[in-house]
Structures are given as structure tokens and as C-alpha cells.
Design an enzyme around this catalytic site. Structure first.
Site, PDB file in Angstrom:
ATOM      1  N   ASP A  54      32.695 -58.536  -2.713  1.00 15.77           N
ATOM      2  CA  ASP A  54      33.600 -58.079  -3.771  1.00 15.77           C
ATOM      3  C   ASP A  54      32.902 -58.262  -5.107  1.00 15.77           C
ATOM      4  OD1 ASP A  54      35.263 -58.116  -1.530  1.00 15.77           O
ATOM      5  OD2 ASP A  54      37.021 -58.786  -2.658  1.00 15.77           O
TER       6      ASP A  54
ATOM      7  N   LYS B 225      38.965 -51.990  -5.759  1.00 16.12           N
ATOM      8  CA  LYS B 225      39.893 -53.106  -5.816  1.00 16.12           C
ATOM      9  C   LYS B 225      40.387 -53.267  -7.247  1.00 16.12           C
ATOM     10  CE  LYS B 225      39.617 -58.175  -5.144  1.00 16.12           C
ATOM     11  NZ  LYS B 225      38.790 -59.295  -4.635  1.00 16.12           N
TER      12      LYS B 225
ATOM     13  N   LYS C 225      42.068 -51.910  -2.263  1.00 15.41           N
ATOM     14  CA  LYS C 225      42.531 -53.297  -2.196  1.00 15.41           C
ATOM     15  C   LYS C 225      43.195 -53.711  -3.511  1.00 15.41           C
ATOM     16  CE  LYS C 225      40.907 -58.101  -1.678  1.00 15.41           C
ATOM     17  NZ  LYS C 225      39.768 -58.992  -1.426  1.00 15.41           N
TER      18      LYS C 225
END
Lengths: 301, 315
Positions: free
Chosen positions: A138, A201, A237
Site C-alpha cells: 500500500d 485506495k 479499497k
């Protein structure tokens, strides 16, 4: 990778009022009984169980991993979560604890949460996390550069980190709470997908506001347009601030209505959350027993 | 041309109702339309309507409509428990002195609005004398429990003799969140007599008002709201006991359930449900809340747990 002509240069602008109206319509759906139970279990299977505190210890990470594998054994048929999300130095511990399970280990990288570091350091950190065994990375984008209009810089950075990821999946955190407008969210989504993100995300969870439904809708629409254009399916996400089962189900409704069934699985959609899992479990047990639950009877992660 | 004195009463009436304004200039002030109060419920320091959108009509003995009263659902109860749970620890951490002050403040506020409570009770069927004495007794009862706030711990704590080098002592601690099915026949004193001993001991409560006499419960919530009582410490719902009884007693996040009444089937149900999480089922069957036998420090202790501490000491 060379920055050639990118589709993100003509990202559409977003009708904020329209987005908010659509969200308010979608969140009025009433989901009950079997559909609710299915949605709750689906949401649980999509959770990236997260611990990203400076005070994290191997013990805490181990505990989290065990929670990921055994969310609540008292009730049969409860799925495991999708992944645990930790700092790079905790990847090895997580990987060892989760050995034999299908749960992924995600590591935040690139000077998370600020992203204020050199590209060299960011790539180094990403390689380290992957070597430690991370299945997913991430990363955060450089918001300062983005807001200054240096889109090529942001693009190149994502592409470079993607390369450093190797086989690991790359999630790109836009930190939408710092991007000020939905137009920027859309533009950043397009840049990230063009540059090779496997997932986009919303947030680090360290900045308020974190994930919101309007921002998520804009990103999902970006994913849809990207899919129509290239045939590639990018995951989504939302992270931060999703603490209740009710809210999680609203995200699933927006997901289903924007991208359809193909995205309704943990491969394409995740929730980044730390307290959501227990609320989902409480609601699942409530559906089974008919009795409202207390947090006292669920393990803390 | 007719002058005022010659107008007959029906004609006068007609003139009055014409847009609420009199046309003859003699009494130009029209009859004011009263603003009626919407009776809502009290959750987390706010006055929402029931999420279910349901109401029941409350009438006086002449059949006139007094109010549309919220018919709370299990979801209102669930929301109230969440608020009560959130408020419990901070409330219990307040000093005993401060809790006592706040209870006394509630009594002060109630005293100031006596007239409104008396009129609501009499609308709901009490004689003026009975209504006045119920309100007065409610105020006195709040003062009574305010006084106990820093005393019951002294009465019920103990230093225990033990056969080792330990200083061993026991102190009462609040049980947590208390659900209350308040007395059906008393609109105000029933609520006060069950809520006050719970909160003075550091518990937070969700109370269901009398369904036949709910008006005072809502007005009492307004009193609580202006008494420095933190949001969520007391939550008050109106509605039907039969519908909510099982939820009040089986919620896993409720630590004690007070039942007032003597319906054997209800009592059995409460006791069975309470076993789910071993909450305390408290059954108060004696239906006279006016006399002094309904107030006692034992009522505070009904909602306390005893914690015993072993503290090592030297020779």
C-alpha cells in the site's frame, strides 16, 4: 517507464451535487434478513485487518493475525478476513503467524503516511517489504506534487514503485482527505490506474476526512471508465472511518450498483479498517441469535 | 347599524373565528392558537422521533386527544443502549460529590417546572391533590438520593479480616448499563424512583415510560437535559412494554434489568432472558411508589457489584 500521452490528461470533471444525490439515494436501501447476513459475511471476507500504530509490537501483530484467521469461532460459517495490513518491519512476523492460511499480508510503504521522502528511499522500502514476504504493497502518492500540478512526477513515482513491487499487488493510496475536490480525486485515480496500480485506495486513515461514500463513488466510476477503455479490472479499497456494519453494507451497495457483481469479492474490493471486523461479527451473531450483542464477548484484535 | 352590545353571542363567535381576527375593531387581538408540544423520546442527549415512525394516540378521560406519543421500537432501544454504554465509564468516573450535585440540580429544575408536571399528571387522570403530592414526592426523592451519592460507599464498603499479610477491602462499583421498565401506574414518581438510585451509583440507564402516562416522562427528559447531566446517562423511551420487554431483558450489552409489576409471565421471561449474559434481573412488584418504603440505599446497592482488593502489606 516513459510518460507518454496519458488518458488522465483529459479526466472528466465531477458533478458534486449529482454524486451526493446518488449516494443519498443508494444509502436509503433497506437490506434485511438473508441478504443482510450475506452482505455481512461478504464484508468480513473483504476486511484488511489493520494495525498501523507507532506503538505496534510483534505481539500485537501476532494477535491481529490470529484474529484474522479466527474471527469468532463460536459461530460456524464465519469467513476469515482478506488480509492483514502492517508496517514493513512487521511483515515477517505476520507472514510467519499466517503461514498455511490464505490470508494476504499487506505492507504500507513509501514513507507512509506522509510520503515525504525521496524516491530512492521509497523504492528501497518497497523492495524491503516485498523481500520480507509482503503480498501487497500500500503506497501513498506525493500529495504536495499532485496539488502543485506535477502529475508526471506522481505518475512516474507510482510506475517506479510498481516496478519495485515485482509480483506483489500494488494499492495506491490517494489520501483523498488532502485532495480537496472530487475533480482531484478523479484525476488522481486516473493517474494511479494508468501508472499501473492494481488497487486504488482512499486514505491512510491518519487524516480526516478518511473514506467517504461520495469519494468512493467517484473512484469506482473512474475504475469503471478505465475498464471500458482498457479492459483491465482495477480493485478498490476504502479505508479509514468505516467502523459500523451498516456503513460497510452501504459501501457494498454503491459497489454493486457502480461496478456490478464482478467486483463483489475480496480480490477486487477491500475495507481498510481496524474496528469494523468486530462490529460485523456482532451483527452476524445478532442475526444468528436474534439478540443484540456486546463488545465484551468478542476478542479485541 | 348594530353596535357591539347588540351582537348576539353566535355572531360574536363567527367574527372571532374569521381568520382569527375580529373585524369590528373593538378587540383587534385575535384568539391565539396554542403551539402544541411534540412528545419525542430522549436518546444520547437529543430528542429524536422514534426511528420506526410509529405513534399511539393518548387521550384524556373525556376522550380528547392529549398527544401523539412515540411508539419506540427495538432499534430505538438498541441506539439508546449504545449511547448509555458510551456514557457509562465517564459518568462513573465523575466524583461522588459531582454526581450528587447533578442529582440535586435535577431536583431544582423539577421544582421550577412543578406546575407543568402537575398539569400533565392531572390531564392523565390524577386529581390535583394527587398530582401535586406525586410531583413533590418526586422532588424529595431526588434530593434523598443526591444525599446518598457520597455516603452509600461508606456504609457498604468493608475492610475484611484475612489470614495473611494483606490489606483486604471491598467496595461497591456500578454494574454498568441498566434497562428499566418503569411503573405503569405512576407517570413521574415511578420513573424518578427507578432512575435516581441507578445513576447516583454511576450506572447509565435506558428507561421505558409508563405507556398510559407517558407525558411526564418526556417532560422529565427535558428537565434532565437542563441539569448538567451528560448525554447518554439517562435515555427515555415511550411505547409499549409488551413489545419491548424481551429486548430490554435480552440485550447482551445491558448489565441489569429492572422490572416493575407483578405479571408472572413477564417476570419469568425477564429472568430467563437475563441468564443469557447473567445480567441482574430486579423485580419490584410492590406497586406503591409514593411512600418512603420505595426509597432506600438498598436500591442503589441492587445495581452495584462488590469488588474486593487484596493489597500486600508488611508485618
Amino acid at each position: 517507464m516513459k510518460a507518454t500521452k496519458h488518458a488522465f490528461m483529459d479526466s472528466p470533471s465531477i458533478d458534486q451535487v449529482g454524486v451526493e444525490e446518488r449516494i443519498s439515494r443508494l444509502t436509503k436501501r433497506s437490506i434485511k434478513k438473508e441478504s443482510k447476513l450475506t452482505a455481512l459475511k461478504m464484508a468480513l471476507s473483504m476486511v484488511d485487518l489493520t494495525t498501523l500504530d507507532a506503538k505496534d509490537t510483534p505481539g500485537k501483530v501476532r494477535q491481529l493475525c490470529i484474529k484474522a484467521m479466527h474471527p469468532h469461532d463460536a459461530v460456524p460459517g464465519i469467513p476469515q478476513v482478506a488480509a492483514v495490513c502492517v508496517y514493513p518491519t512487521m511483515v515477517r512476523v505476520a507472514k510467519e503467524t499466517l503461514k498455511g492460511s490464505k490470508i494476504q499480508v499487506a505492507a504500507v510503504s513509501t514513507a507512509f503516511p506522509s510520503g515525504m521522502s525521496t524516491r530512492k528511499v521509497k523504492i528501497e522500502e518497497t523492495r524491503y517489504a516485498v523481500n520480507e514476504g509482503a503480498d501487497e504493497i500500500d503506497m501513498v502518492i506525493s500529495r504536495g506534487h499532485f496539488l502543485q500540478g506535477e502529475y508526471n512526477y506522481v505518475f512516474d513515482e507510482i510506475a517506479a514503485v510498481k516496478e519495485a513491487c515485482g509480483a506483489a499487488h500494488l494499492k495506491v493510496i490517494l489520501e483523498t482527505g488532502e485532495l480537496s475536490t472530487l475533480d482531484n480525486v478523479r484525476l488522481a485515480s486516473d493517474i494511479a490506474m494508468q501508472a499501473g496500480a492494481d488497487f486504488i485506495k482512499t486514505s491512510t486513515g491518519k487524516i480526516q476526512p478518511a473514506a467517504t461514500l461520495p469519494v468512493t463513488l467517484v473512484m469506482l466510476e473512474a475504475i469503471r471508465d478505465f475498464y471500458y477503455e482498457t479492459g483491465k479490472k482495477i480493485g478498490m479499497k476504502p479505508a479509514g472511518g468505516i467502523a459500523t456494519a451498516k456503513l460497510a453494507i452501504q459501501y457494498l451497495v454503491v459497489l454493486r450498483e457502480t461496478l456490478g457483481e464482478d467486483w463483489l469479492n475480496p480480490k477486487m474490493f477491500r475495507f481498510g479498517a481496524s474496528t469494523l471486523a468486530n462490529d460485523l461479527l456482532m451483527q452476524i451473531v445478532k442475526e444468528h441469535s436474534g439478540v443484540y450483542q456486546s463488545i465484551d464477548y468478542f476478542s479485541k484484535d | 347599524m348594530k353596535n357591539d352590545s347588540e351582537m348576539d353571542s353566535t355572531e360574536k363567535q363567527k367574527t372571532k373565528t374569521l381568520n382569527g381576527v375580529q373585524s369590528n375593531g373593538q378587540d383587534s387581538k385575535g384568539k391565539r392558537i396554542d403551539v402544541l408540544k411534540t412528545y419525542k423520546i430522549y436518546i444520547d442527549g437529543k430528542f429524536p422521533r422514534t426511528e420506526s415512525g410509529r405513534y399511539y394516540v393518548l387521550k384524556n378521560k373525556d376522550g380528547d386527544i392529549l398527544a401523539n406519543v412515540c411508539q419506540s421500537s427495538r432499534k430505538d432501544f438498541r441506539d439508546a443502549v449504545v449511547a448509555a454504554r458510551k456514557a457509562q465509564h465517564p459518568w462513573a468516573s465523575r466524583s461522588a460529590y459531582n454526581k450528587g450535585q447533578i442529582l440535586y440540580r435535577i431536583a431544582e429544575m423539577l421544582e421550577g417546572r412543578k406546575a407543568q408536571f402537575i398539569s400533565e399528571l392531572s390531564d392523565q387522570g390524577l386529581s390535583m391533590a394527587a398530582a401535586s403530592s406525586e410531583v413533590a414526592q418526586s422532588i424529595d426523592r431526588l434530593v434523598y438520593y443526591a444525599g446518598w451519592s457520597d455516603k452509600y460507599q461508606q456504609v457498604y464498603s468493608s475492610v475484611n479480616p484475612v489470614e495473611s499479610s494483606h490489606f483486604n477491602f471491598s467496595v461497591p462499583e456500578p454494574t454498568g448499563v441498566v434497562s428499566i421498565l418503569s411503573p405503569e401506574n405512576y407517570g413521574l414518581i415511578g420513573l424518578v424512583s427507578t432512575i435516581a438510585p441507578a445513576i447516583v451509583g454511576g450506572n447509565t440507564v435506558v428507561a421505558l415510560s409508563s405507556s398510559a402516562k407517558p407525558l411526564c416522562a418526556v417532560t422529565f427528559a427535558e428537565v434532565l437535559h437542563s441539569s448538567d447531566l451528560p448525554a447518554g446517562v439517562v435515555n427515555i423511551l415511550t411505547g409499549h412494554r409488551s413489545e419491548l420487554l424481551s429486548h430490554f431483558s435480552n440485550h447482551m450489552d445491558v448489565n441489569a434489568c429492572i422490572y416493575t409489576g407483578d405479571n408472572a409471565a413477564d417476570i419469568k421471561k425477564i429472568q430467563e432472558n437475563a441468564s443469557l449474559n447473567v445480567k441482574r434481573p430486579l423485580i419490584y412488584s410492590k406497586d406503591n411508589w409514593m411512600d418512603d418504603s420505595s426509597q432506600s440505599p438498598h436500591r442503589i446497592m441492587d445495581l452495584q457489584e462488590i469488588k474486593t482488593t487484596w493489597h500486600p502489606i508488611g508485618q
